[in-house]
Motif scaffolding. Sequence first.
Motif, PDB file in Angstrom:
ATOM      1  N   GLN A 278      33.880  16.073 -26.474  1.00  0.00           N
ATOM      2  CA  GLN A 278      32.857  15.483 -27.335  1.00  0.00           C
ATOM      3  C   GLN A 278      33.419  14.291 -28.119  1.00  0.00           C
ATOM      4  OE1 GLN A 278      30.540  18.245 -29.705  1.00  0.00           O
ATOM      5  NE2 GLN A 278      30.921  19.929 -28.260  1.00  0.00           N
ATOM      6  N   GLN A 279      32.493  13.455 -28.608  1.00  0.00           N
ATOM      7  CA  GLN A 279      32.875  12.304 -29.410  1.00  0.00           C
ATOM      8  C   GLN A 279      33.276  12.786 -30.797  1.00  0.00           C
ATOM      9  OE1 GLN A 279      32.325   9.249 -27.728  1.00  0.00           O
ATOM     10  NE2 GLN A 279      33.398   8.030 -29.261  1.00  0.00           N
ATOM     11  N   VAL A 280      34.554  12.636 -31.150  1.00  0.00           N
ATOM     12  CA  VAL A 280      35.036  13.095 -32.451  1.00  0.00           C
ATOM     13  C   VAL A 280      35.536  11.944 -33.312  1.00  0.00           C
ATOM     14  CG1 VAL A 280      35.638  15.387 -31.577  1.00  0.00           C
ATOM     15  CG2 VAL A 280      37.358  13.555 -31.549  1.00  0.00           C
ATOM     16  N   ALA A 281      35.532  10.750 -32.769  1.00  0.00           N
ATOM     17  CA  ALA A 281      35.989   9.569 -33.501  1.00  0.00           C
ATOM     18  C   ALA A 281      35.189   8.365 -33.027  1.00  0.00           C
ATOM     19  CB  ALA A 281      37.483   9.336 -33.292  1.00  0.00           C
ATOM     20  N   ALA A 282      35.319   7.281 -33.732  1.00  0.00           N
ATOM     21  CA  ALA A 282      34.609   6.063 -33.356  1.00  0.00           C
ATOM     22  C   ALA A 282      35.087   5.542 -32.006  1.00  0.00           C
ATOM     23  CB  ALA A 282      34.827   4.993 -34.433  1.00  0.00           C
ATOM     24  N   LYS A 283      34.214   4.824 -31.330  1.00  0.00           N
ATOM     25  CA  LYS A 283      34.599   4.178 -30.072  1.00  0.00           C
ATOM     26  C   LYS A 283      35.809   3.282 -30.321  1.00  0.00           C
ATOM     27  CE  LYS A 283      32.409   3.909 -26.653  1.00  0.00           C
ATOM     28  NZ  LYS A 283      32.526   4.597 -25.354  1.00  0.00           N
ATOM     29  N   GLY A 284      36.731   3.284 -29.383  1.00  0.00           N
ATOM     30  CA  GLY A 284      37.931   2.476 -29.513  1.00  0.00           C
ATOM     31  C   GLY A 284      39.120   3.219 -30.082  1.00  0.00           C
ATOM     32  N   VAL A 285      38.869   4.404 -30.643  1.00  0.00           N
ATOM     33  CA  VAL A 285      39.957   5.192 -31.231  1.00  0.00           C
ATOM     34  C   VAL A 285      40.650   6.015 -30.149  1.00  0.00           C
ATOM     35  CG1 VAL A 285      40.554   7.064 -32.808  1.00  0.00           C
ATOM     36  CG2 VAL A 285      38.895   5.310 -33.503  1.00  0.00           C
ATOM     37  N   THR A 286      41.919   5.742 -29.914  1.00  0.00           N
ATOM     38  CA  THR A 286      42.727   6.517 -28.966  1.00  0.00           C
ATOM     39  C   THR A 286      43.984   6.987 -29.680  1.00  0.00           C
ATOM     40  OG1 THR A 286      41.889   5.335 -27.021  1.00  0.00           O
ATOM     41  CG2 THR A 286      44.015   6.463 -26.795  1.00  0.00           C
ATOM     42  N   VAL A 287      44.197   8.299 -29.677  1.00  0.00           N
ATOM     43  CA  VAL A 287      45.313   8.913 -30.396  1.00  0.00           C
ATOM     44  C   VAL A 287      46.218   9.630 -29.407  1.00  0.00           C
ATOM     45  CG1 VAL A 287      45.978  10.590 -32.169  1.00  0.00           C
ATOM     46  CG2 VAL A 287      43.906   9.203 -32.477  1.00  0.00           C
ATOM     47  N   LEU A 288      47.513   9.401 -29.516  1.00  0.00           N
ATOM     48  CA  LEU A 288      48.489  10.033 -28.634  1.00  0.00           C
ATOM     49  C   LEU A 288      49.541  10.766 -29.444  1.00  0.00           C
ATOM     50  CD1 LEU A 288      47.576   7.158 -27.213  1.00  0.00           C
ATOM     51  CD2 LEU A 288      49.338   7.774 -25.580  1.00  0.00           C
ATOM     52  N   ASP A 289      50.136  11.771 -28.816  1.00  0.00           N
ATOM     53  CA  ASP A 289      51.365  12.373 -29.320  1.00  0.00           C
ATOM     54  C   ASP A 289      52.406  12.166 -28.235  1.00  0.00           C
ATOM     55  OD1 ASP A 289      52.617  14.341 -31.452  1.00  0.00           O
ATOM     56  OD2 ASP A 289      53.269  15.004 -29.471  1.00  0.00           O
ATOM     57  N   ASP A 290      53.482  11.468 -28.582  1.00  0.00           N
ATOM     58  CA  ASP A 290      54.439  11.032 -27.570  1.00  0.00           C
ATOM     59  C   ASP A 290      55.869  11.335 -28.022  1.00  0.00           C
ATOM     60  OD1 ASP A 290      55.874   9.791 -25.600  1.00  0.00           O
ATOM     61  OD2 ASP A 290      55.062   7.786 -25.931  1.00  0.00           O
ATOM     62  N   GLY A 291      56.453  12.334 -27.403  1.00  0.00           N
ATOM     63  CA  GLY A 291      57.827  12.696 -27.717  1.00  0.00           C
ATOM     64  C   GLY A 291      58.852  12.024 -26.845  1.00  0.00           C
ATOM     65  N   THR A 292      58.421  11.045 -26.032  1.00  0.00           N
ATOM     66  CA  THR A 292      59.320  10.435 -25.055  1.00  0.00           C
ATOM     67  C   THR A 292      59.812   9.044 -25.466  1.00  0.00           C
ATOM     68  OG1 THR A 292      57.571   9.341 -23.764  1.00  0.00           O
ATOM     69  CG2 THR A 292      58.022  11.650 -23.255  1.00  0.00           C
ATOM     70  N   ILE A 293      59.535   8.593 -26.686  1.00  0.00           N
ATOM     71  CA  ILE A 293      59.950   7.261 -27.115  1.00  0.00           C
ATOM     72  C   ILE A 293      61.443   7.300 -27.446  1.00  0.00           C
ATOM     73  CG2 ILE A 293      59.482   5.347 -28.681  1.00  0.00           C
ATOM     74  CD1 ILE A 293      56.796   6.675 -29.325  1.00  0.00           C
TER      75      ILE A 293
END
Length: 473
Positions: A278-293
């Motif tokens: 479902q849509q839980v944030a505004a369009k354009g919002v992309t959130v990541l969790d990245d442990g590989t940096i």
Amino acid sequence: MSYTPFRPFDTSLDQSVALALLRQATGGADDGELFLERRRSEALVFDDGRVKNASYDASEGFGLRAVCGETAGYAHSTDISEAALKRAVETARLAVGTGGGALADAPALTNKRLYTDLDPIEQAEFTVKLDVLREIDEFTRALDPRVVQVSATIAASLQEVEILRPEGALLRDVRPMARLNISVIVEENGRRESGSTGGGGRTGLSDLMVRDNWQTTAREALRIAAVNLSAVPAPAGVMDVVLGAGWPGILLHEAVGHGLEGDFNRKGTSAFAGLMGQQVAAKGVTVLDDGTIPDRRGSITFDDEGTPSGKNTLIEDGVLVGFMQDRQNARLMGVKATGNGRRESYAHAPMPRMTNTYMLGGDANPTDILADLKDGIYAVGFGGGQVDITNGKFVFSCTEAYRVQNGRVGAPVKGATLIGDGATAMKQIRAIGNDMALDPGIGNCGKAGQWVPVGVGQPTLMIGGLTVGGSAA
């Protein structure tokens, strides 16, 4: 100081014996592991012209876990020996009972290295570290006659882990950490204000102790303190807020990130439970969790269950697409583990935790975002905050913020707090900057009494209709 690699199976404990006992503990269970750890840490604090504290800590031990359904048996000890492990098996077996299940598939193995295995503590002599701290104190005081107190900290640690899986796989990881922090107090006309900043990551101390680097850090801490000297009481009310790039991502971490951890959603206690797809944030919002940096504070080659760290998309273009999972919650929810099973130490069982959590940048110019703010707050730095996971409601204190009217950044404000809830705030994002940045490497995350290092990040954002609690009506 000499450094000997951590190899418990080469000394006090035979690996074949340990594996036999682990299999005894996990027989009929769904999962389990033997987690062995050695950790060493050093911290030097130079405060108000003198050494305030110099500490060195060392610890080692093991944690044995057996998981059956929603139940887990866990035992730990500082004694890495066959006798202690046998006692732990008896405790872990209590969770399994008669069992009858089959072990879940083993995690994939990885040869990827995300950081050095050099010991940062040994990269400089104790006296050299003290000399640098004295230099920092003298340099910072000389920058501005209003400086009345300087506090500088150099901290380093090395965590070595071995994870023995019931399938027989043995995983080893060496996790360094280094950090430099500088705090400044300035006084003018009887008024005192402070500023603090720092940075670090899974690197050595060498870079942090380079003169150009710590001088930049000192100037930034002084700048923040000087800004707060001229701060006026913050306004109060519902208004639009622009968040700066980088460290302000701590709001995203707390208000949204915790709500996207698998255990809260499996139990239905998260504000995001039942909203997958479902849509839980505004369009354009992309959130990541990245442990590989590479080299980042929150990065891990593999998590504390042995699952390789991942780059996991949680929200994509405003739509909820994933949660952060350890092995137990992933299995119970019928999905894959994401490499987010983390623990504070051998004395703690793993649970779903964040690594480096951030929002991707958009296409808006940060200058234009501020120009579009008619009457609100521009928040650049944050201190402490509180969040209720069940409803996502948050309260955050600003350490550096400015009043903005008709697109013009005005006086700094003091005492501003941001109040809202994560789900609503994400839907009220009106502009996303093209300047995504990660924090400088200062984050720690607490959950259920456990603390782990994390990273945060975001671009400049405009969020509409947040409640600002201030000191002026």
